[in-house]
Write a protein that holds these residues in place. Structure first.
Motif, short mmCIF file in Angstrom:
data_model
loop_
_atom_site.label_atom_id
_atom_site.label_comp_id
_atom_site.label_asym_id
_atom_site.label_seq_id
_atom_site.Cartn_x
_atom_site.Cartn_y
_atom_site.Cartn_z
N UNK A 699 5.57 2.25 3.99
CA UNK A 699 6.97 2.70 4.05
C UNK A 699 7.76 2.24 2.84
N UNK A 700 8.48 3.16 2.22
CA UNK A 700 9.65 2.89 1.38
C UNK A 700 10.66 3.96 1.72
N UNK A 701 11.93 3.78 1.35
CA UNK A 701 12.91 4.82 1.67
C UNK A 701 12.58 6.18 1.06
N UNK A 702 11.83 6.18 -0.04
CA UNK A 702 11.55 7.45 -0.72
C UNK A 702 10.11 7.91 -0.57
N UNK A 703 9.25 7.09 0.04
CA UNK A 703 7.85 7.46 0.14
C UNK A 703 7.28 6.89 1.43
N UNK A 704 6.62 7.75 2.19
CA UNK A 704 5.96 7.31 3.40
C UNK A 704 4.51 7.81 3.39
N UNK A 705 3.59 6.90 3.65
CA UNK A 705 2.16 7.24 3.72
C UNK A 705 1.64 6.92 5.11
N UNK A 706 0.83 7.81 5.67
CA UNK A 706 0.11 7.56 6.92
C UNK A 706 -1.37 7.46 6.59
N UNK A 707 -2.03 6.42 7.14
CA UNK A 707 -3.43 6.15 6.83
C UNK A 707 -4.28 6.51 8.05
#
Length: 918
Positions: A699-707
């Motif tokens: 998580x960041x405010x501008x980028x979200x990754x799901x693994x």
């Protein structure tokens, strides 16, 4: 049960007949009874009349039925009898007068002994499967008044000797395969009133004996191969009410003597080779109602009687008539329909047509008419169809348009100018509107959305500007809307129709934008969301905001320039970000939550949660470090696919375990960090053998990754539609996939999670061929479950969407997943996509399967590429289950737990008989 009642009833009647000898009639017509006729009927020796019509009796016809000594009337029509009519059936009749075996499935020849039943007055064997030639002794039935053998497959020539049937009133041999010439003595049946020999292969000229049929009211010789001229003596058949010679090879002029037929109501001469003019004398037929002389080579002008007589329907289309269309002033015509299309008429459209207050249909298309459209015509209250296509009309569409009965308005292929009048919204009955191929300008009026009956609209190839009224999405019956080749701009209206509109219907409008067109609309969020799974555009690229001082300028850039600029900006930002992160070195620590910082070389542990540097959480422990750099994580070479929620990349952990990383492209819509983490952690707790496991998130405010876990077998869409390996999916594998999907959805629904985005590209196959459902629950990451966002911004599963997405008053529930599952099940069995777009049509998979089931052609519907055999007793129930799941009414769909139970019951034992795929 009904068959048993019938048999008991007949047995009781037979008993009464033996006791009293007075049973004279038995009528059980129209009761929907079934069964076979037994020999018990033969005990009713006093029976005079037997009617069993309109039931479902089957089997063979009892051979001795006609031998009942007193039987006079036998009606077995409209049943399911089959086989040949028994030999000797007519040969032993005694008093039989009326026989009807029509509308059954009798086959074989017309019985050779039919001429032996000399008492016959009426014989109806129509609508069966009789073949062979007519027996020559059929003409010896000189007591016969009515003979109907229509709707069979009788061949050969018409035998000579019809004149022996001197009592014949009606002869119907229509729709057979008769050939040869008409018998020369056909006119020597003095009482003949109706002759129908249409739809055969009869050739030659009209025999002169026809002129002697002075009492004949109906003569239909249509759809044959008759030649020569129509003789003038046809005018001597004074009693004619219907004369149909259409669909032949007649030539020469239409005889003016037809004008002397005072009783004539219908004159049909279309589809021949008639030349010359249309006789003025026809207007003298005082009873004439319908005239059709279309598809000939007639010349000259339009007779005055077309608009000044009692004729109600006139068609002169597809000839070479010319000159101006003349309508007498103060015409007292009763005409209701006029078709003047495909001729060479010129001049202006006469405004006097509006005086014909009975007119319902006016077709003047494909002529050379010029000038403007008379306003009085488009105001006619009775007019239902107005077709002025392909003329030379100019000027604007009259602003007074507003006929309350108008259903079809066709003004295409002219030179009309000006705007589409807003008053067009007053055409409340309008179902079809075609204004294409003109020079119309201005915007599409919003009032069109008031026409709730609209089904087809074609505004293509004009110069229309502005946006599309959003209210168009509310039109309930719209099936075609073509606005291609204009100058329209803005987003397409929301709703299921415009989400599935063919691209050919909106093409060549450079200013149009939106998901369907794979282009973002300025000022509309979310811009980065990818709707087209096949799109290669970057979902994260967004245009920079325009500085205030430059807002008055309009800079036009090519698409390639915009892509290049966006890529350059993205790369620059990425380089700066990585550089800054590399400078921020932190001391590793130990945290159970595995909070990590994103760096250039790897993902290392971080003692704090810094929202600027990001937060990584892995579920279930394990080594969270990646073997590749962050550049590799987002490298196009590592890309696995794209969908409505984001792009998926493949990478590996330090321990060698492969994982799939989904980079979400809904950043502007994602909830706050706390809510995001709460939802993702709940999804991470879900474990099922048919679900793709969620292993962690970043998580960041501008980028979200799901693994996610990496599933090696690819997605189902490619297996079914793109890969040659689709041939190797056996029936068992397909059944297992369907069942696996059902079980995973049932598991999700037990945890109150709706998938929302079910489609074949979200179904992954592991190394064993087991199905694993991905992308589940991602809609819950949005701030609100708004159906507009889901259907037109995130939901890219076109064809799988439940109809309630288009209706704001219906609650979205787990039943929308049931709908998508039903479509998926049919897709897996048939190998067809849910929706197939043709040039002028849309083929819906559910409709194809429903039609196959109705016609008993399931074998033709199952995927022909299926490897091996399949059990029909499994295929049919699954298809029916798929159709039930795709019911338009959510409450009619089963729950997924019920679907699982049904599928487990459907599965046959392994040794069940299988049907070879045809």
């Amino acid at each position: 049960m009904r068959a048993l009642v019938v048999l008991v009833g007949l047995a009781c009647l037979a008993f009464v007949a033996e006791a009293t000898g007075r049973v004279a009639g038995l009528s059980l017509a129209g009761y929907g009874l079934s069964g076979k006729l037994g020999r018990g009927l033969l005990r009713l020796e006093s029976l005079q009349s037997l009617s069993l019509s309109g039931n479902n009796f089957s089997g063979d016809l009892p051979a001795d039925l006609a031998r009942l000594p007193d039987l006079q009337s036998l009606d077995l029509s409209a049943n399911a009898f089959s086989g040949a009519i028994p030999d000797g059936f007519f040969g032993h009749c005694r008093n039989l007068r009326d026989v009807s075996l029509a509308n059954n499935a009798f086959s074989g020849d017309v019985p050779r002994d039919v001429g032996a039943c000399a008492t016959l007055a009426s014989l109806n064997l129509s609508s069966n499967r009789l073949a062979g030639a007519l027996p020559s002794d059929i003409w010896s039935l000189n007591a016969l008044r009515t003979l109907d053998l229509s709707g069979n497959a009788i061949t050969g020539d018409l035998p000579v000797g019809v004149s022996r049937m001197f009592n014949l009133r009606s002869l119907n041999l229509r729709s057979n395969r008769l050939a040869g010439s008409l018998p020369d003595d056909i006119g020597d049946c003095p009482l003949l009133r109706s002759v129908d020999l249409g739809s055969n292969n009869i050739s030659g000229n009209l025999p002169e004996s026809l002129r002697r049929l002075s009492t004949c009211t109906y003569l239909d010789l249509s759809s044959n191969a008759l030649t020569g001229n129509v003789p003038t003596w046809v005018g001597e058949m004074a009693s004619l009410e219907t004369l149909d010679l259409s669909g032949n090879k007649f030539s020469g002029e239409i005889p003016g003597s037809i004008g002397g037929l005072m009783s004539l109501k219908e004159l049909r001469l279309s589809g021949n080779g008639f030349t010359g003019g249309l006789p003025e004398s026809i207007g003298g037929c005082k009873s004439l109602v319908h005239v059709d002389v279309s598809w000939n080579s007639l010349t000259g002008t339009l007779p005055s009687w077309v608009f000044a007589s009692g004729v109600q329907w006139v068609s002169v289309s597809d000839n070479t008539l010319s000159g101006e269309v003349f309508v007498p002033v103060n015409a007292s015509s009763m005409v209701r329909g006029v078709d003047l299309s495909s001729n060479a008429f010129s001049g202006r459209i006469p405004s006097e047509i509006s005086q014909v207050i009975t007119l319902q249909s006016l077709n003047m298309s494909w002529n050379s008419l010029s000038g403007s459209i008379p306003p009085s015509i488009v105001q006619m209250k009775s007019l239902e169809v107005l077709d002025l296509t392909a003329n030379r009309l100019n000027g604007s569409i009259p602003a007074t348009v507003g006929g309350e009965s108008l259903r079809e308005l066709r003004l295409a292929k002219n030179s009309l100018t000006g705007e589409i009048p807003a008053q067009i919204g007053n055409l409340s009955a309008l179902a079809s509107l075609d204004l294409s191929h003109n020079n119309l300008t201005g915007a599409i009026p919003a009032t069109i959305a008031n026409i709730t009956n609209l089904q087809t609209v074609d505004l293509s190839r004009n110069k229309l500007t502005g946006g599309l009224p959003k209210q168009l999405s509310d039109l309930p019956h719209l099936i075609r809307f073509n606005i291609s080749h204009n100058q329209l701009s803005g987003d397409l209206p929301p709703g299921s129709f415009f989400d599935t509109i063919p691209l050919s219907s909106v093409s060549d409008n450079p200013g149009l934008c939106g998901a369907k067109l794979n282009s973002s609309c300025p000022g509309v969020l979310p811009k980065p969301i990818v709707l087209n799974p096949d799109s290669s555009s970057d979902p994260l690229s967004q245009p920079e905001p325009t500085p205030n001082g430059l807002r008055h300028k309009k800079t036009i850039l090519s698409i390639s320039a915009l892509v290049a600029i966006g890529a350059a900006v993205l790369i620059t930002v990425g380089v700066i970000t990585i550089t800054v992160l590399n400078l921020r070195v932190r001391t590793p620590g130990s945290h159970s939550a595995a909070e990590l910082e994103l760096s250039d070389g790897y993902l290392s542990q971080s003692p704090t949660t810094d929202v600027n540097s990001g937060k990584l959480v892995m579920f279930g422990g394990g080594n969270p470090e990646f073997s590749a750099s962050t550049h590799a994580l987002l490298n196009k070479d590592c890309e696995l696919g794209r969908g409505g929620f984001g792009t998926v990349y493949k990478t590996t952990l330090r321990d060698g375990q492969p994982v799939a990383i989904k980079k979400l492209t809904v950043s502007s819509l994602v909830k706050s960090q706390d809510e995001f983490e709460r939802e993702v952690k709940m999804l991470g707790k879900l474990r099922h053998r048919n679900l793709v496991a969620l292993k962690g998130y970043y998580w960041t405010p501008s980028l979200q990754l799901l693994i996610y876990e990496f599933v090696s077998g690819g997605n189902l869409h490619k297996q079914l539609h793109e890969s040659s390996t689709a041939n190797c999916l056996s029936w068992k594998e397909r059944f297992d996939i369907v069942l696996g999907i059902a079980r995973s959805l049932a598991h999700l629904h037990r945890h109150d999670i709706i998938h929302y985005n079910l489609k074949s590209s979200n179904i992954l196959l592991d190394g064993s061929g087991d199905a694993k459902v991905g992308d589940y629950g991602l809609a819950k990451l949005l701030p609100m479950l708004d159906r507009y966002v889901l259907s037109s911004k995130v939901q890219s599963a076109l064809g799988y969407m439940a109809p309630e997405f288009a209706c704001r008053t219906v609650k979205i529930t787990e039943k929308c997943d049931v709908y998508g599952f039903g479509v998926l099940a049919l897709e897996i069995l048939t190998g067809r996509t849910p929706v197939q777009y043709m040039e002028d049509d849309v083929i819906v998979l559910c409709d194809v399967v429903r039609a196959a089931l109705d016609e008993g052609k399931v074998e033709e519907c199952v995927d022909e590429r299926l490897c091996g055999k399949f059990p029909l007793e499994e295929a049919v129930p699954i298809m029916k289950l798929g159709l039930v799941c795709t019911s338009q009414v959510p409450s009619n769909r089963p729950d997924m737990s019920e679907v699982v139970n049904i599928l487990e019951l459907i599965r046959c034992p392994q040794d069940s008989p299988e049907t070879e795929l045809g």
